[in-house]
Scaffold this motif. Sequence first.
Motif, PDB file in Angstrom:
ATOM      1  N   ALA A 246       5.935 128.379 119.818  1.00  0.00           N
ATOM      2  CA  ALA A 246       5.834 127.143 119.103  1.00  0.00           C
ATOM      3  C   ALA A 246       7.108 126.380 119.005  1.00  0.00           C
ATOM      4  N   GLY A 247       7.176 125.305 119.730  1.00  0.00           N
ATOM      5  CA  GLY A 247       8.347 124.446 119.737  1.00  0.00           C
ATOM      6  C   GLY A 247       8.256 123.312 118.745  1.00  0.00           C
ATOM      7  N   ALA A 248       9.397 122.684 118.482  1.00  0.00           N
ATOM      8  CA  ALA A 248       9.439 121.529 117.588  1.00  0.00           C
ATOM      9  C   ALA A 248       9.013 120.286 118.337  1.00  0.00           C
ATOM     10  N   PRO A 249       8.467 119.278 117.663  1.00  0.00           N
ATOM     11  CA  PRO A 249       8.111 118.042 118.325  1.00  0.00           C
ATOM     12  C   PRO A 249       9.350 117.304 118.806  1.00  0.00           C
ATOM     13  N   VAL A 250       9.151 116.460 119.838  1.00  0.00           N
ATOM     14  CA  VAL A 250      10.247 115.660 120.358  1.00  0.00           C
ATOM     15  C   VAL A 250      10.689 114.671 119.280  1.00  0.00           C
ATOM     16  N   SER A 251      11.993 114.560 119.064  1.00  0.00           N
ATOM     17  CA  SER A 251      12.481 113.679 118.011  1.00  0.00           C
ATOM     18  C   SER A 251      12.500 112.240 118.468  1.00  0.00           C
ATOM     19  N   SER A 252      12.337 111.307 117.543  1.00  0.00           N
ATOM     20  CA  SER A 252      12.425 109.896 117.864  1.00  0.00           C
ATOM     21  C   SER A 252      13.874 109.470 117.849  1.00  0.00           C
ATOM     22  N   GLY A 253      14.182 108.410 118.599  1.00  0.00           N
ATOM     23  CA  GLY A 253      15.546 107.934 118.698  1.00  0.00           C
ATOM     24  C   GLY A 253      15.728 106.588 118.036  1.00  0.00           C
ATOM     25  N   PRO A 254      16.896 105.967 118.242  1.00  0.00           N
ATOM     26  CA  PRO A 254      17.226 104.712 117.570  1.00  0.00           C
ATOM     27  C   PRO A 254      16.425 103.513 118.056  1.00  0.00           C
ATOM     28  N   LEU A 255      15.619 103.660 119.088  1.00  0.00           N
ATOM     29  CA  LEU A 255      14.804 102.535 119.528  1.00  0.00           C
ATOM     30  C   LEU A 255      13.879 102.042 118.416  1.00  0.00           C
ATOM     31  N   ASN A 256      13.464 102.957 117.548  1.00  0.00           N
ATOM     32  CA  ASN A 256      12.647 102.540 116.406  1.00  0.00           C
ATOM     33  C   ASN A 256      13.343 101.462 115.583  1.00  0.00           C
TER      34      ASN A 256
ATOM     35  N   GLY B  30      -3.655 104.710 119.674  1.00  0.00           N
ATOM     36  CA  GLY B  30      -2.373 105.268 119.282  1.00  0.00           C
ATOM     37  C   GLY B  30      -1.665 105.911 120.462  1.00  0.00           C
ATOM     38  N   PHE B  31      -0.365 106.113 120.344  1.00  0.00           N
ATOM     39  CA  PHE B  31       0.403 106.718 121.446  1.00  0.00           C
ATOM     40  C   PHE B  31       1.729 107.210 120.910  1.00  0.00           C
ATOM     41  N   THR B  32       2.361 108.079 121.676  1.00  0.00           N
ATOM     42  CA  THR B  32       3.712 108.558 121.404  1.00  0.00           C
ATOM     43  C   THR B  32       4.496 108.509 122.698  1.00  0.00           C
ATOM     44  N   SER B  33       5.658 107.880 122.679  1.00  0.00           N
ATOM     45  CA  SER B  33       6.470 107.775 123.885  1.00  0.00           C
ATOM     46  C   SER B  33       7.149 109.099 124.185  1.00  0.00           C
ATOM     47  N   ALA B  34       7.762 109.187 125.363  1.00  0.00           N
ATOM     48  CA  ALA B  34       8.456 110.407 125.755  1.00  0.00           C
ATOM     49  C   ALA B  34       9.608 110.731 124.817  1.00  0.00           C
ATOM     50  N   ARG B  35      10.183 109.696 124.157  1.00  0.00           N
ATOM     51  CA  ARG B  35      11.308 109.933 123.243  1.00  0.00           C
ATOM     52  C   ARG B  35      10.866 110.073 121.794  1.00  0.00           C
ATOM     53  N   GLY B  36       9.592 109.893 121.536  1.00  0.00           N
ATOM     54  CA  GLY B  36       9.099 110.138 120.189  1.00  0.00           C
ATOM     55  C   GLY B  36       8.716 108.912 119.392  1.00  0.00           C
ATOM     56  N   GLU B  37       8.941 107.690 119.910  1.00  0.00           N
ATOM     57  CA  GLU B  37       8.467 106.500 119.202  1.00  0.00           C
ATOM     58  C   GLU B  37       6.947 106.532 119.201  1.00  0.00           C
ATOM     59  N   ALA B  38       6.346 106.282 118.027  1.00  0.00           N
ATOM     60  CA  ALA B  38       4.909 106.508 117.899  1.00  0.00           C
ATOM     61  C   ALA B  38       4.228 105.360 117.175  1.00  0.00           C
ATOM     62  N   VAL B  39       2.976 105.161 117.540  1.00  0.00           N
ATOM     63  CA  VAL B  39       2.079 104.241 116.841  1.00  0.00           C
ATOM     64  C   VAL B  39       0.793 105.009 116.573  1.00  0.00           C
ATOM     65  N   ALA B  40       0.373 105.050 115.320  1.00  0.00           N
ATOM     66  CA  ALA B  40      -0.874 105.725 114.965  1.00  0.00           C
ATOM     67  C   ALA B  40      -2.059 104.834 115.309  1.00  0.00           C
ATOM     68  N   GLY B  41      -3.143 105.430 115.793  1.00  0.00           N
ATOM     69  CA  GLY B  41      -4.343 104.666 116.102  1.00  0.00           C
ATOM     70  C   GLY B  41      -4.974 104.090 114.845  1.00  0.00           C
ATOM     71  N   ARG B  42      -5.663 102.960 115.022  1.00  0.00           N
ATOM     72  CA  ARG B  42      -6.348 102.316 113.903  1.00  0.00           C
ATOM     73  C   ARG B  42      -7.444 101.423 114.462  1.00  0.00           C
ATOM     74  N   PRO B  43      -8.441 101.076 113.634  1.00  0.00           N
ATOM     75  CA  PRO B  43      -9.475 100.139 114.093  1.00  0.00           C
ATOM     76  C   PRO B  43      -8.851  98.769 114.358  1.00  0.00           C
ATOM     77  N   VAL B  44      -9.238  98.159 115.469  1.00  0.00           N
ATOM     78  CA  VAL B  44      -8.809  96.795 115.761  1.00  0.00           C
ATOM     79  C   VAL B  44     -10.020  95.969 116.176  1.00  0.00           C
ATOM     80  N   ALA B  45      -9.958  94.685 115.878  1.00  0.00           N
ATOM     81  CA  ALA B  45     -11.014  93.742 116.262  1.00  0.00           C
ATOM     82  C   ALA B  45     -10.343  92.435 116.658  1.00  0.00           C
ATOM     83  N   PRO B  46      -9.688  92.411 117.822  1.00  0.00           N
ATOM     84  CA  PRO B  46      -8.907  91.229 118.194  1.00  0.00           C
ATOM     85  C   PRO B  46      -9.773  89.980 118.316  1.00  0.00           C
ATOM     86  N   ARG B  47      -9.218  88.867 117.861  1.00  0.00           N
ATOM     87  CA  ARG B  47      -9.911  87.588 117.979  1.00  0.00           C
ATOM     88  C   ARG B  47      -9.481  86.941 119.290  1.00  0.00           C
ATOM     89  N   ARG B  48     -10.350  87.047 120.281  1.00  0.00           N
ATOM     90  CA  ARG B  48      -9.998  86.641 121.637  1.00  0.00           C
ATOM     91  C   ARG B  48     -10.067  85.134 121.859  1.00  0.00           C
TER      92      ARG B  48
END
Length: 462
Positions: free
Chosen positions: A38-48, A181-199
């Motif tokens: 069991a390894g630790a998760p990849v840490s996020s960097g200053p890009l956040n 949602g997604f997580t980048s290779a360096r750890g920057e992340a966005v949690a998934g959520r419902p979206v309903a874009p107004r096109r």
Amino acid sequence: MAVRTFRRGRLLLGGLLTLTTALAGSVVAVSPAAADPAGAPVSSGPLNAAFDTAAARYDVPRDLLLALGYAESRLDMHAGTASAAGGYGLMHLASNPQVRTLDEAVALTRLSQAALRTEPAANVLGAAAVLRAYADQAGLTAATRDDVNAWYAPIARYGGASDPSIARLHADNVYDLLRAGFTSARGEAVAGRPVAPRRGVLERAAVLGGIGTLSTDYGPAAWAPASTSNYTVASRPGSHPVTRVVIHMTQGSYAGSISWFQNPAAKVSAHYTFRSSDGAVTQSVREKDIAHHAGNWTYNTQSIGIEHEGYVDNPAWFTDAMYRSSAALTRTLTTKYGIPRDRAHIIGHVEVPGATHTDPGPNWNWTYYLQLVNGITGIGSGTVNTESANLNVRSGPGAGYPVVGSVADGATVAIYCQAVGTTVTGPYGTTAVWNRIGTNRYVSDAYVLTGYDGYIPNVPRC
């Protein structure tokens, strides 16, 4: 309409320089080289911090800005080099005859082109400024700017496509990332959520791949024709034999590349383009016609050009879905035109005489791809057994690769291919076989019950 320049306080240049210096020098934390649990998760960097600063300065939703960057580049600066369409940085600020987001960012931020092209924080700031300008021109108020679903038109415009279907494809991809949602290779992340874009008006745009937009050459492909300036009409194979398939990387996004082929100024095209995330495919030039893809007229006349979304220097784009979908097309093409299924006839752009390109690059797995083309397409299955803790997932087939996640004891995993790596001892003996369970995600076979001792029949080698 002219691009609006914002009234703003003087940019704290020292703070920006500090942030960009930190970004340039940042490294990904690597877990110890333990093979298994069991390894630790990849840490996020200053890009956040760069996204936080840009989102606050221009009142753009932070996660939307991150999703746009992830869609464009997987948050990779690519060392300041331009994409095939003249886009720079992780936000793909572009300067070409059709898309001028880089020039707009210069006017809006008063930063230099050099900074916007090469400094991560400046690049993000420039994209946020452009999006805010588009939002103002679309009539978004302070209240509506807080609603991520109201930003669809600015996101679509940012992609620069003139074809409404391609503009919708670009914007839908960004909102799909927000939804999942997604997580980048360096750890920057966005949690998934419902979206309903107004096109808005793009609600009526044809969905690429929907009814009425399908290829007549290859059933699974959508049809989005390139500009007639970017290919040569022919009647192949009668006019010219088709003897090769040439593999490319787009050096840009899926939607952006298809849009670029529709730009008369591009002077380039490919027959087919594949999307990284799910293997979706779009055809831009009929197989009978000559796409301008190889930089060598003889090879152009005698080959089919296949583009793959991504950049040669970032293996995150090289998904199993894309490999498998592309190999299915190549298998069809080799049958149709009698092309041998070998490396002499299925080649990379870099192998074309006189080529100045390096694609598909060192991260392209030719062994895996050729096995898929030749019909070795099985997907194995196994059950993880660590007898206690979770199992480390590595970015490559060996204990020395970084930990990129974990899987729980008792979990079932799909095995797309198997590779030789470092030798590991676990519940199922000692072995050098590693199982790829996702894009750049490997676990030792010593911890996976597959029903076979080592290699699984009809599962490709990595």
